[in-house]
Design a protein around this motif. Structure first.
Motif, PDB file in Angstrom:
ATOM      1  N   ARG A 143      -5.595 -10.932   7.697  1.00  0.00           N
ATOM      2  CA  ARG A 143      -4.344 -11.133   8.440  1.00  0.00           C
ATOM      3  C   ARG A 143      -3.210 -10.215   7.964  1.00  0.00           C
ATOM      4  NH1 ARG A 143      -3.072 -16.887   7.672  1.00  0.00           N
ATOM      5  NH2 ARG A 143      -3.888 -16.062   5.897  1.00  0.00           N
ATOM      6  N   ASP A 144      -2.992 -10.147   6.664  1.00  0.00           N
ATOM      7  CA  ASP A 144      -1.859  -9.378   6.142  1.00  0.00           C
ATOM      8  C   ASP A 144      -2.071  -7.868   6.199  1.00  0.00           C
ATOM      9  OD1 ASP A 144      -0.559 -11.764   5.646  1.00  0.00           O
ATOM     10  OD2 ASP A 144      -1.243 -11.873   3.565  1.00  0.00           O
ATOM     11  N   PHE A 145      -3.309  -7.435   6.419  1.00  0.00           N
ATOM     12  CA  PHE A 145      -3.610  -6.000   6.510  1.00  0.00           C
ATOM     13  C   PHE A 145      -3.514  -5.485   7.948  1.00  0.00           C
ATOM     14  CE2 PHE A 145      -5.713  -7.085   2.534  1.00  0.00           C
ATOM     15  CZ  PHE A 145      -5.433  -5.993   1.739  1.00  0.00           C
ATOM     16  N   LYS A 146      -3.655  -6.368   8.920  1.00  0.00           N
ATOM     17  CA  LYS A 146      -3.777  -5.952  10.325  1.00  0.00           C
ATOM     18  C   LYS A 146      -2.685  -5.006  10.821  1.00  0.00           C
ATOM     19  CE  LYS A 146      -6.585  -9.772  11.921  1.00  0.00           C
ATOM     20  NZ  LYS A 146      -6.672 -10.947  12.786  1.00  0.00           N
ATOM     21  N   PRO A 147      -1.418  -5.197  10.466  1.00  0.00           N
ATOM     22  CA  PRO A 147      -0.404  -4.273  10.996  1.00  0.00           C
ATOM     23  C   PRO A 147      -0.516  -2.854  10.431  1.00  0.00           C
ATOM     24  CG  PRO A 147       0.619  -6.285  10.128  1.00  0.00           C
ATOM     25  CD  PRO A 147      -0.813  -6.302   9.714  1.00  0.00           C
ATOM     26  N   TRP A 148      -1.256  -2.685   9.332  1.00  0.00           N
ATOM     27  CA  TRP A 148      -1.210  -1.410   8.612  1.00  0.00           C
ATOM     28  C   TRP A 148      -2.488  -0.593   8.682  1.00  0.00           C
ATOM     29  CZ3 TRP A 148       3.552  -1.798   8.726  1.00  0.00           C
ATOM     30  CH2 TRP A 148       4.211  -2.982   8.399  1.00  0.00           C
ATOM     31  N   VAL A 149      -3.564  -1.181   9.190  1.00  0.00           N
ATOM     32  CA  VAL A 149      -4.829  -0.448   9.221  1.00  0.00           C
ATOM     33  C   VAL A 149      -5.272  -0.163  10.645  1.00  0.00           C
ATOM     34  CG1 VAL A 149      -5.539  -1.413   6.994  1.00  0.00           C
ATOM     35  CG2 VAL A 149      -6.321  -2.492   9.098  1.00  0.00           C
ATOM     36  N   LYS A 150      -5.944   0.948  10.792  1.00  0.00           N
ATOM     37  CA  LYS A 150      -6.479   1.346  12.097  1.00  0.00           C
ATOM     38  C   LYS A 150      -7.841   0.692  12.320  1.00  0.00           C
ATOM     39  CE  LYS A 150      -6.342   4.817  15.311  1.00  0.00           C
ATOM     40  NZ  LYS A 150      -5.346   4.932  16.308  1.00  0.00           N
ATOM     41  N   TYR A 151      -8.607   0.554  11.219  1.00  0.00           N
ATOM     42  CA  TYR A 151      -9.941  -0.046  11.274  1.00  0.00           C
ATOM     43  C   TYR A 151     -10.195  -0.857  10.011  1.00  0.00           C
ATOM     44  CZ  TYR A 151     -10.694   3.729  14.640  1.00  0.00           C
ATOM     45  OH  TYR A 151     -10.579   4.591  15.692  1.00  0.00           O
ATOM     46  N   PHE A 152     -11.060  -1.871  10.150  1.00  0.00           N
ATOM     47  CA  PHE A 152     -11.648  -2.536   8.996  1.00  0.00           C
ATOM     48  C   PHE A 152     -13.082  -2.049   8.885  1.00  0.00           C
ATOM     49  CE2 PHE A 152      -8.496  -6.012   9.841  1.00  0.00           C
ATOM     50  CZ  PHE A 152      -7.852  -5.944   8.617  1.00  0.00           C
ATOM     51  N   LEU A 153     -13.557  -1.863   7.664  1.00  0.00           N
ATOM     52  CA  LEU A 153     -14.953  -1.557   7.417  1.00  0.00           C
ATOM     53  C   LEU A 153     -15.530  -2.780   6.719  1.00  0.00           C
ATOM     54  CD1 LEU A 153     -16.563   1.666   6.138  1.00  0.00           C
ATOM     55  CD2 LEU A 153     -17.118  -0.496   5.031  1.00  0.00           C
ATOM     56  N   PHE A 154     -16.445  -3.470   7.396  1.00  0.00           N
ATOM     57  CA  PHE A 154     -17.035  -4.672   6.823  1.00  0.00           C
ATOM     58  C   PHE A 154     -18.304  -4.296   6.065  1.00  0.00           C
ATOM     59  CE2 PHE A 154     -15.006  -7.190  10.491  1.00  0.00           C
ATOM     60  CZ  PHE A 154     -13.861  -7.382   9.760  1.00  0.00           C
ATOM     61  N   LEU A 168      -5.439   4.423   8.284  1.00  0.00           N
ATOM     62  CA  LEU A 168      -6.210   3.768   7.232  1.00  0.00           C
ATOM     63  C   LEU A 168      -7.419   3.006   7.758  1.00  0.00           C
ATOM     64  CD1 LEU A 168      -3.246   2.230   5.196  1.00  0.00           C
ATOM     65  CD2 LEU A 168      -4.318   4.479   4.918  1.00  0.00           C
ATOM     66  N   ILE A 169      -8.481   3.078   6.965  1.00  0.00           N
ATOM     67  CA  ILE A 169      -9.669   2.251   7.141  1.00  0.00           C
ATOM     68  C   ILE A 169      -9.753   1.419   5.871  1.00  0.00           C
ATOM     69  CG2 ILE A 169     -12.187   2.221   7.399  1.00  0.00           C
ATOM     70  CD1 ILE A 169     -11.846   5.200   8.434  1.00  0.00           C
ATOM     71  N   LYS A 170      -9.677   0.111   6.002  1.00  0.00           N
ATOM     72  CA  LYS A 170      -9.718  -0.756   4.816  1.00  0.00           C
ATOM     73  C   LYS A 170     -11.081  -1.433   4.743  1.00  0.00           C
ATOM     74  CE  LYS A 170      -8.296  -3.028   1.212  1.00  0.00           C
ATOM     75  NZ  LYS A 170      -9.379  -2.752   0.271  1.00  0.00           N
ATOM     76  N   ALA A 171     -11.810  -1.166   3.663  1.00  0.00           N
ATOM     77  CA  ALA A 171     -13.106  -1.805   3.442  1.00  0.00           C
ATOM     78  C   ALA A 171     -12.888  -3.228   2.951  1.00  0.00           C
ATOM     79  CB  ALA A 171     -13.919  -1.012   2.431  1.00  0.00           C
TER      80      ALA A 171
END
Length: 179
Positions: free
Chosen positions: A87-98, A71-74
């Motif tokens: 914080r709560d997304f970190k275990p589940w995503v491979k990348y953040f899209l800022f 997952l990439i979470k925008a």
């Protein structure tokens, strides 16, 4: 796959063409899509990543990640406090899209305050989005030390939605090589 996007491909897309490099990663972009529809589309098109641009919850991401999806979470960033929501997304995503905050889903073509990124903890690699252009790319160079995996270029590099300008992309690649 967001119906309101000018880049929506919907049912008319048959997947990558024969000239599409096999080494290129395929990313399906979704906004508040049902997990069932995401699963169907991911299975049909064999996406390497799912990019989530809506109000998906950490639990939603957890379920998809536990099914084997990368997952990439925008995340829209406006102020330093916005980083706390990660914080709560970190275990589940491979990348953040800022990206730049907007009342709509998708690109605005405007840049957010990249100084906010100085406070990012670099635990999850990021994609940088939000109005990146040839004119402001020098600002990306100043982000060295950030766990920056990719930059997301759209409207500033398009002739019209979904159609990239090869000359602008070549100029961008030259700037990237200078980093």
């Amino acid at each position: 796959f967001y119906k309101e996007s000018p880049r929506y491909v919907g049912d008319r897309w048959n997947g990558p063409g024969k000239d599409f490099p096999v080494t290129t990663k395929k990313i399906g972009v979704f906004v508040n899509e049902s997990p069932e529809d995401i699963r169907l589309l991911a299975d049909r098109y064999k996406f390497d990543y799912l990019q989530l641009h809506g109000h998906e919850t950490p639990q939603y991401c957890k379920e998809l990640q536990e099914e084997g999806f990368a997952l990439i979470k925008a995340v829209s960033l406006e102020k330093i406090e916005d980083l706390e929501a990660l914080r709560d997304f970190k275990p589940w995503v491979k990348y953040f899209l800022f990206d730049t905050p907007s009342s709509k889903y998708g690109g605005t073509g405007t840049v957010f305050d990249w100084s906010v990124l100085k406070e990012y903890d670099n635990e999850v690699p990021i994609f940088l989005s939000g109005g990146i252009s040839l004119d402001n790319f020098k600002g990306v160079k100043k982000l060295q030390g950030l766990n920056l995996e990719a930059i997301d270029v759209n409207s500033k590099f398009e002739t019209h939605p979904g159609w990239k300008d090869p000359l602008k992309l070549e100029r961008l690649m030259n700037k990237i090589m200078e980093l």
